[in-house]
Motif scaffolding. Structure first.
Motif, PDB file in Angstrom:
ATOM      1  N   LEU A 284       4.981   2.183  -9.949  1.00  0.00           N
ATOM      2  CA  LEU A 284       4.852   3.003  -9.430  1.00  0.00           C
ATOM      3  C   LEU A 284       5.263   4.295 -10.550  1.00  0.00           C
ATOM      4  N   LYS A 285       4.315   5.475 -10.408  1.00  0.00           N
ATOM      5  CA  LYS A 285       4.060   7.018 -10.775  1.00  0.00           C
ATOM      6  C   LYS A 285       5.212   7.919 -10.255  1.00  0.00           C
ATOM      7  N   ASP A 286       7.229   7.756 -10.266  1.00  0.00           N
ATOM      8  CA  ASP A 286       7.259   8.666  -9.248  1.00  0.00           C
ATOM      9  C   ASP A 286       8.930   8.471  -9.872  1.00  0.00           C
ATOM     10  N   SER A 287       9.185   9.836 -10.409  1.00  0.00           N
ATOM     11  CA  SER A 287      10.514  10.205 -11.245  1.00  0.00           C
ATOM     12  C   SER A 287      11.694   9.732 -10.221  1.00  0.00           C
ATOM     13  N   SER A 288      12.297   9.730  -9.131  1.00  0.00           N
ATOM     14  CA  SER A 288      12.925   8.717  -8.485  1.00  0.00           C
ATOM     15  C   SER A 288      12.758   6.616  -8.425  1.00  0.00           C
ATOM     16  N   VAL A 289      11.813   6.763  -9.368  1.00  0.00           N
ATOM     17  CA  VAL A 289      11.796   4.841  -9.298  1.00  0.00           C
ATOM     18  C   VAL A 289      11.931   4.464 -10.309  1.00  0.00           C
ATOM     19  N   SER A 290      13.170   3.256 -10.531  1.00  0.00           N
ATOM     20  CA  SER A 290      13.973   3.132 -12.014  1.00  0.00           C
ATOM     21  C   SER A 290      13.409   2.073 -12.255  1.00  0.00           C
TER      22      SER A 290
ATOM     23  N   GLN B  90       0.513   8.203  -5.780  1.00  0.00           N
ATOM     24  CA  GLN B  90      -0.234   7.162  -5.538  1.00  0.00           C
ATOM     25  C   GLN B  90      -1.017   7.311  -4.429  1.00  0.00           C
ATOM     26  N   ARG B  91      -0.602   7.981  -2.916  1.00  0.00           N
ATOM     27  CA  ARG B  91      -1.035   7.606  -2.172  1.00  0.00           C
ATOM     28  C   ARG B  91      -2.389   6.915  -2.076  1.00  0.00           C
ATOM     29  N   GLY B  92      -2.587   5.955  -0.707  1.00  0.00           N
ATOM     30  CA  GLY B  92      -3.491   4.896  -1.004  1.00  0.00           C
ATOM     31  C   GLY B  92      -3.940   4.429  -1.073  1.00  0.00           C
ATOM     32  N   GLU B  93      -3.421   3.555  -2.956  1.00  0.00           N
ATOM     33  CA  GLU B  93      -2.974   2.590  -3.936  1.00  0.00           C
ATOM     34  C   GLU B  93      -2.510   1.532  -3.465  1.00  0.00           C
ATOM     35  N   ASP B  94      -3.809  -0.037  -3.172  1.00  0.00           N
ATOM     36  CA  ASP B  94      -3.003  -0.716  -3.094  1.00  0.00           C
ATOM     37  C   ASP B  94      -2.630  -1.779  -4.193  1.00  0.00           C
ATOM     38  N   PHE B  95      -1.707  -2.701  -4.263  1.00  0.00           N
ATOM     39  CA  PHE B  95      -0.713  -3.184  -5.138  1.00  0.00           C
ATOM     40  C   PHE B  95      -0.687  -4.562  -5.103  1.00  0.00           C
ATOM     41  N   ARG B  96      -1.828  -5.194  -5.281  1.00  0.00           N
ATOM     42  CA  ARG B  96      -1.922  -6.912  -5.160  1.00  0.00           C
ATOM     43  C   ARG B  96      -0.180  -7.376  -5.523  1.00  0.00           C
TER      44      ARG B  96
ATOM     45  N   GLY C 170      12.913   4.209  -4.365  1.00  0.00           N
ATOM     46  CA  GLY C 170      12.909   6.072  -4.703  1.00  0.00           C
ATOM     47  C   GLY C 170      12.649   6.627  -3.291  1.00  0.00           C
ATOM     48  N   GLY C 171      11.409   7.389  -3.497  1.00  0.00           N
ATOM     49  CA  GLY C 171      10.790   8.221  -2.662  1.00  0.00           C
ATOM     50  C   GLY C 171       9.199   7.806  -2.502  1.00  0.00           C
ATOM     51  N   VAL C 172       9.103   6.250  -2.578  1.00  0.00           N
ATOM     52  CA  VAL C 172       7.160   5.924  -2.346  1.00  0.00           C
ATOM     53  C   VAL C 172       7.964   5.028  -1.830  1.00  0.00           C
ATOM     54  N   SER C 173       6.709   5.092  -0.467  1.00  0.00           N
ATOM     55  CA  SER C 173       7.198   3.669   0.595  1.00  0.00           C
ATOM     56  C   SER C 173       5.662   3.313   0.143  1.00  0.00           C
ATOM     57  N   LEU C 174       6.013   1.834   0.991  1.00  0.00           N
ATOM     58  CA  LEU C 174       4.855   0.866   0.368  1.00  0.00           C
ATOM     59  C   LEU C 174       4.655   0.097   1.859  1.00  0.00           C
TER      60      LEU C 174
ATOM     61  N   VAL D 256       0.790  -1.378   0.083  1.00  0.00           N
ATOM     62  CA  VAL D 256      -0.252  -0.039   0.248  1.00  0.00           C
ATOM     63  C   VAL D 256       0.734   0.760  -0.484  1.00  0.00           C
ATOM     64  N   SER D 257       0.686   2.356  -1.191  1.00  0.00           N
ATOM     65  CA  SER D 257       1.561   3.333  -1.395  1.00  0.00           C
ATOM     66  C   SER D 257       1.100   4.420   0.078  1.00  0.00           C
ATOM     67  N   MET D 258       1.964   5.085   0.709  1.00  0.00           N
ATOM     68  CA  MET D 258       1.811   5.624   1.839  1.00  0.00           C
ATOM     69  C   MET D 258       1.867   7.063   1.371  1.00  0.00           C
ATOM     70  N   ASN D 259       2.777   7.231   0.486  1.00  0.00           N
ATOM     71  CA  ASN D 259       2.342   9.001   0.004  1.00  0.00           C
ATOM     72  C   ASN D 259       2.665   8.876  -1.426  1.00  0.00           C
ATOM     73  N   GLY D 260       3.216  10.279  -1.724  1.00  0.00           N
ATOM     74  CA  GLY D 260       3.122  10.828  -2.976  1.00  0.00           C
ATOM     75  C   GLY D 260       2.148  10.607  -4.256  1.00  0.00           C
TER      76      GLY D 260
END
Length: 167
Positions: A105-111, A81-87, A158-162, A75-79
């Motif tokens: 993940l829609k974040d430029s810091s994620v490869s 997509q905050r609140g979006e869950d991934f199976r 990257g900058g996304v916490s899950l 579950v994305s905690m920020n950014g």
């Protein structure tokens, strides 16, 4: 045609899980559920004059290969997509910003192919895929090359916490 969960709650066409009873699956009147799944295909070389809209058609997904059993969630905690869950399913689940990733993940810091979560032998293994910004678990300051995930761990790519939830 309306779509209902197996308990009779009406659902949006895009929903795979009923928000009322939190169960997967749905029923339709007189039609098998698998025959209703479709995807949109866009013709990149339409036979329409330049500047006109692309030709779109709906295609049945009956032949699409089914993935493994659901074993957890991220579950994305920020950014954005905050609140979006991934199976998270059995086998390997690629996390990244590329279109071919299982968890996009829609974040430029994620490869494009940042990390993977693999479920095997009742264990979840998180592996960094030589990402530029590293993969971190909980409050660790050093990036993780490979680590076993536990329920409620927080994974940072990257900058996304899950937040990880195991079933």
């Amino acid at each position: 045609m309306p779509k209902f969960c197996n308990n009779g709650h009406q659902m949006e066409d895009s929903w795979e899980i009923c928000p009322y009873c939190q169960r997967t699956g749905y029923q339709a009147q007189g039609v098998s559920a698998s025959s209703l799944k479709t995807r949109l295909e866009v013709d990149t070389k339409p036979a329409i004059p330049t500047g006109a809209a692309a030709v779109r058609k709906t295609v049945l997904l009956a032949d699409q290969r089914t993935r493994g059993e659901l074993v957890g969630w991220l579950v994305s905690m920020n950014g954005e997509q905050r609140g979006e869950d991934f199976r998270v399913r059995e086998g390997q689940n690629i996390i990244g910003s590329g279109e071919d990733a299982d968890i996009v993940l829609k974040d430029s810091s994620v490869s494009g192919r940042h990390a993977s979560v693999r479920y095997r032998d009742q264990k979840f293994l998180l592996t960094d895929l030589d990402s530029l910004n590293g993969t971190f678990v909980n409050e660790e300051r050093e990036p993780a090359a490979r680590v076993e995930l536990k329920d409620n761990d927080v994974v940072r790519v990257g900058g996304v916490s899950l937040k990880f939830k195991a079933l």
